[in-house]
Write a protein that holds these residues in place. Structure first.
Motif, PDB file in Angstrom:
ATOM      1  N   SER A 137       0.825  -1.212   0.000  1.00 40.21           N
ATOM      2  CA  SER A 137       0.000   0.000   0.000  1.00 40.21           C
ATOM      3  C   SER A 137       0.855   1.256   0.000  1.00 40.21           C
ATOM      4  CB  SER A 137      -0.921   0.001   1.225  1.00 40.21           C
ATOM      5  OG  SER A 137      -1.656   1.205   1.297  1.00 40.21           O
ATOM      6  N   GLY A 138       0.321   2.286  -0.639  1.00 35.68           N
ATOM      7  CA  GLY A 138       0.976   3.587  -0.611  1.00 35.68           C
ATOM      8  C   GLY A 138       0.614   4.400   0.615  1.00 35.68           C
ATOM      9  N   THR A 139      -0.220   3.837   1.486  1.00 34.82           N
ATOM     10  CA  THR A 139      -0.659   4.591   2.663  1.00 34.82           C
ATOM     11  C   THR A 139       0.491   4.946   3.587  1.00 34.82           C
ATOM     12  OG1 THR A 139      -2.410   4.690   4.334  1.00 34.82           O
ATOM     13  CG2 THR A 139      -1.158   2.641   4.211  1.00 34.82           C
ATOM     14  N   TYR A 140       1.577   4.173   3.529  1.00 40.34           N
ATOM     15  CA  TYR A 140       2.683   4.434   4.457  1.00 40.34           C
ATOM     16  C   TYR A 140       3.498   5.667   4.068  1.00 40.34           C
ATOM     17  CZ  TYR A 140       1.133   0.103   6.355  1.00 40.34           C
ATOM     18  OH  TYR A 140       0.328  -0.862   6.903  1.00 40.34           O
ATOM     19  N   ASN A 141       3.419   6.086   2.824  1.00 40.18           N
ATOM     20  CA  ASN A 141       4.033   7.367   2.463  1.00 40.18           C
ATOM     21  C   ASN A 141       3.385   8.494   3.262  1.00 40.18           C
ATOM     22  OD1 ASN A 141       5.708   6.162   0.497  1.00 40.18           O
ATOM     23  ND2 ASN A 141       4.081   6.276  -1.029  1.00 40.18           N
ATOM     24  N   ALA A 142       2.064   8.436   3.370  1.00 41.70           N
ATOM     25  CA  ALA A 142       1.331   9.433   4.151  1.00 41.70           C
ATOM     26  C   ALA A 142       1.680   9.313   5.628  1.00 41.70           C
ATOM     27  CB  ALA A 142      -0.171   9.266   3.934  1.00 41.70           C
ATOM     28  N   MET A 143       1.815   8.079   6.105  1.00 40.20           N
ATOM     29  CA  MET A 143       2.157   7.879   7.510  1.00 40.20           C
ATOM     30  C   MET A 143       3.504   8.513   7.854  1.00 40.20           C
ATOM     31  SD  MET A 143       2.843   4.338   9.621  1.00 40.20           S
ATOM     32  CE  MET A 143       4.546   4.218   9.012  1.00 40.20           C
ATOM     33  N   TYR A 144       4.492   8.302   7.005  1.00 42.39           N
ATOM     34  CA  TYR A 144       5.829   8.851   7.281  1.00 42.39           C
ATOM     35  C   TYR A 144       5.810  10.381   7.281  1.00 42.39           C
ATOM     36  CZ  TYR A 144       7.930   4.212   6.931  1.00 42.39           C
ATOM     37  OH  TYR A 144       8.262   2.901   7.150  1.00 42.39           O
ATOM     38  N   LEU A 145       5.032  10.960   6.383  1.00 42.90           N
ATOM     39  CA  LEU A 145       4.904  12.420   6.371  1.00 42.90           C
ATOM     40  C   LEU A 145       4.285  12.912   7.672  1.00 42.90           C
ATOM     41  CD1 LEU A 145       3.650  13.040   2.708  1.00 42.90           C
ATOM     42  CD2 LEU A 145       5.897  13.641   3.651  1.00 42.90           C
ATOM     43  N   ALA A 146       3.266  12.218   8.123  1.00 46.94           N
ATOM     44  CA  ALA A 146       2.599  12.597   9.363  1.00 46.94           C
ATOM     45  C   ALA A 146       3.538  12.470  10.555  1.00 46.94           C
ATOM     46  CB  ALA A 146       1.362  11.726   9.573  1.00 46.94           C
ATOM     47  N   VAL A 147       4.258  11.371  10.621  1.00 46.19           N
ATOM     48  CA  VAL A 147       5.156  11.136  11.752  1.00 46.19           C
ATOM     49  C   VAL A 147       6.290  12.154  11.765  1.00 46.19           C
ATOM     50  CG1 VAL A 147       6.815   9.503  12.729  1.00 46.19           C
ATOM     51  CG2 VAL A 147       4.570   8.703  11.979  1.00 46.19           C
ATOM     52  N   LYS A 148       6.815  12.489  10.597  1.00 48.77           N
ATOM     53  CA  LYS A 148       7.875  13.498  10.535  1.00 48.77           C
ATOM     54  C   LYS A 148       7.399  14.820  11.115  1.00 48.77           C
ATOM     55  CE  LYS A 148      11.005  15.876   7.353  1.00 48.77           C
ATOM     56  NZ  LYS A 148      11.418  16.054   5.933  1.00 48.77           N
ATOM     57  N   GLU A 149       6.177  15.216  10.746  1.00 50.05           N
ATOM     58  CA  GLU A 149       5.617  16.465  11.273  1.00 50.05           C
ATOM     59  C   GLU A 149       5.431  16.391  12.782  1.00 50.05           C
ATOM     60  OE1 GLU A 149       1.426  18.957  10.891  1.00 50.05           O
ATOM     61  OE2 GLU A 149       2.210  17.898   9.121  1.00 50.05           O
ATOM     62  N   LEU A 150       4.957  15.263  13.267  1.00 49.01           N
ATOM     63  CA  LEU A 150       4.713  15.116  14.698  1.00 49.01           C
ATOM     64  C   LEU A 150       6.017  15.065  15.494  1.00 49.01           C
ATOM     65  CD1 LEU A 150       1.768  12.549  14.655  1.00 49.01           C
ATOM     66  CD2 LEU A 150       1.664  14.956  15.336  1.00 49.01           C
ATOM     67  N   GLU A 151       7.034  14.419  14.940  1.00 53.75           N
ATOM     68  CA  GLU A 151       8.312  14.337  15.649  1.00 53.75           C
ATOM     69  C   GLU A 151       8.983  15.705  15.764  1.00 53.75           C
ATOM     70  OE1 GLU A 151       9.705   9.728  14.877  1.00 53.75           O
ATOM     71  OE2 GLU A 151      10.244  11.250  13.391  1.00 53.75           O
ATOM     72  N   GLU A 152       8.757  16.554  14.768  1.00 57.40           N
ATOM     73  CA  GLU A 152       9.281  17.919  14.849  1.00 57.40           C
ATOM     74  C   GLU A 152       8.535  18.722  15.913  1.00 57.40           C
ATOM     75  OE1 GLU A 152       8.905  19.369  10.885  1.00 57.40           O
ATOM     76  OE2 GLU A 152      10.658  18.265  10.136  1.00 57.40           O
ATOM     77  N   LYS A 153       7.249  18.451  16.055  1.00 57.59           N
ATOM     78  CA  LYS A 153       6.422  19.171  17.022  1.00 57.59           C
ATOM     79  C   LYS A 153       6.612  18.632  18.441  1.00 57.59           C
ATOM     80  CE  LYS A 153       1.633  20.743  17.658  1.00 57.59           C
ATOM     81  NZ  LYS A 153       0.260  20.698  17.071  1.00 57.59           N
ATOM     82  N   TYR A 154       6.881  17.306  18.532  1.00 59.75           N
ATOM     83  CA  TYR A 154       7.049  16.658  19.838  1.00 59.75           C
ATOM     84  C   TYR A 154       8.391  15.909  19.845  1.00 59.75           C
ATOM     85  CZ  TYR A 154       1.986  17.466  19.978  1.00 59.75           C
ATOM     86  OH  TYR A 154       0.733  18.037  19.938  1.00 59.75           O
ATOM     87  N   PRO A 155       9.501  16.615  19.941  1.00 61.21           N
ATOM     88  CA  PRO A 155      10.825  16.003  19.801  1.00 61.21           C
ATOM     89  C   PRO A 155      11.167  14.976  20.879  1.00 61.21           C
ATOM     90  CG  PRO A 155      11.008  18.270  20.576  1.00 61.21           C
ATOM     91  CD  PRO A 155       9.584  18.079  20.163  1.00 61.21           C
TER      92      PRO A 155
END
Length: 289
Positions: free
Chosen positions: A94-112
Motif C-alpha cells: 500500500s501507498g498509505t505508508y508514504n502518508a504515515m511517514y509524512l505525518a510522523v515526521k511532522e509530529l516528531e518535529e512538534k514533539y521532539p
C-alpha cells in the motif's frame, strides 16, 4: 509509556482491541463512490451481507489514508506524553505508508521528546493478525516496547499464510493479478494458491482446479512448512464462505488433533474488496515463509 496501535487490515476487531487495550486505525473502502471506514461507519461487520453484495457484481475500491488522518490518530498520544507503537500490515502492499511517514515526521518535529515505533508484519489479514495478537498479549502484561519489537522481529517469518483465490476478477481489478490471468483463470476454473512472501507481497506458488483440490493443496503446503503447529493458534479465513473454511478446520483437526486451537476469522471488508467472496486459507506457525 506508549500506546499500541494496529489497523483493521490486520483483522483486529474493536472487541479484541478493547480486551487488550490497543487502538485501531480504520482502513477504508468505497462502494458506489461512498467511502466507508470499518468500525467507524458501522460497529459490527456483517460479513454475509457484504460478500453477498460482491457476489452480485459490485467491485469495491480501496484508498490510502491522508497524512492528516494519521496525525488525528497519533497526535493525541504524543500530546499526552505517550510514545506510539504501530504494528501494521505490509508496507509493500500500500501507498498509505508514504502518508504515515509524512505525518510522523511532522509530529516528531512538534514533539521532539516522543518516539514512534512501528513494525511491518510483512503480511496482511490473518498473518498480520497472528503477530498483532502476540504483541498485544505482551502489551497487556506490561512488556516494554523494546521487548515487544524484539519478539516481533524474531518471529516475523515464522508465521505463514496460504490461501486460494476463488474469483480472480477481484484480484484483476485491484492489480494483484493481471487482467488476462484473471480472465483465463475464471474460464478454466483454476484456483491459484497464494502466499505472503518474505518481501511482504502476495505471490502465486501453486494452482489447483476446483475448490476441493485447492483446499487439499492448502493442507499440503501447511504440512510442508508447519512448525509445532498444534502448540500455536491457527486461523482459517472466510470471505463469506464459512462452510468452506469449516472443511479446512476439520482437515486440520484430523491431521493435528481434535484439540488444536483453530478458529475461523471473517476477513475484513477492505481486504475482502481485493479477494472477493468464497476465498479461504490458513495461517499457522511455520519454519519459514
Amino acid at each position: 509509556m506508549f500506546t499500541f496501535f494496529t489497523d483493521t487490515d490486520c483483522d483486529i476487531t474493536p472487541e479484541v482491541a478493547k480486551e487488550y487495550g490497543i487502538k485501531l486505525i480504520s482502513m477504508p473502502y468505497s462502494i458506489d463512490d461512498k467511502e466507508i471506514f470499518p468500525y467507524i461507519d458501522f460497529q459490527e461487520f456483517d460479513a454475509e451481507t457484504f460478500y453477498n453484495i460482491l457476489r452480485k457484481g459490485v467491485l469495491p475500491i480501496t484508498s490510502a489514508l491522508s497524512p492528516e488522518t494519521y496525525i488525528q490518530y497519533f497526535e493525541p498520544e504524543f500530546a499526552a506524553g505517550r510514545d506510539v507503537l504501530y504494528v501494521h500490515f505490509s508496507e509493500a502492499m500500500s501507498g498509505t505508508y508514504n502518508a504515515m511517514y509524512l505525518a510522523v515526521k511532522e509530529l516528531e518535529e512538534k514533539y521532539p521528546d516522543r518516539k514512534f515505533y512501528h513494525f511491518d508484519t510483512k503480511g496482511i489479514t490473518l498473518v498480520s493478525r497472528a503477530q498483532v495478537m502476540v504483541a498485544a498479549k505482551m502489551y497487556k502484561e506490561g512488556a516494554p516496547v523494546e521487548e515487544i519489537m524484539k519478539k516481533l522481529e524474531d518471529d516475523v517469518y515464522h508465521w505463514s499464510v496460504y490461501f486460494y483465490a476463488d474469483n480472480l476478477k477481484f484480484f484483476g481489478k485491484s492489480g494483484r493479478v493481471s487482467g488476462i490471468t484473471a480472465f483465463m483463470g475464471n474460464i478454466i476454473g483454476i484456483k491459484p494458491i497464494i502466499y505472503m512472501s518474505r518481501a511482504g507481497k502476495m505471490e502465486s506458488i501453486d494452482k489447483a482446479t476446483g475448490r476441493k483440490k485447492a483446499i487439499d493443496k492448502l493442507i499440503e503446503h501447511v504440512e510442508a512448512v508447519q512448525d509445532d503447529i498444534a502448540n500455536y493458534e491457527i486461523t482459517v479465513a472466510s470471505t463469506g464462505c464459512r462452510e468452506l473454511a469449516g472443511i479446512i478446520v476439520e482437515k486440520l483437526k484430523d491431521k493435528y488433533g481434535q484439540d488444536i486451537d483453530v478458529k475461523i476469522i471473517d476477513i475484513n471488508p477492505t481486504i475482502g474488496s481485493h479477494c472477493g467472496p468464497d476465498c479461504t486459507g490458513v495461517c499457522f506457525h511455520s519454519k519459514d515463509r
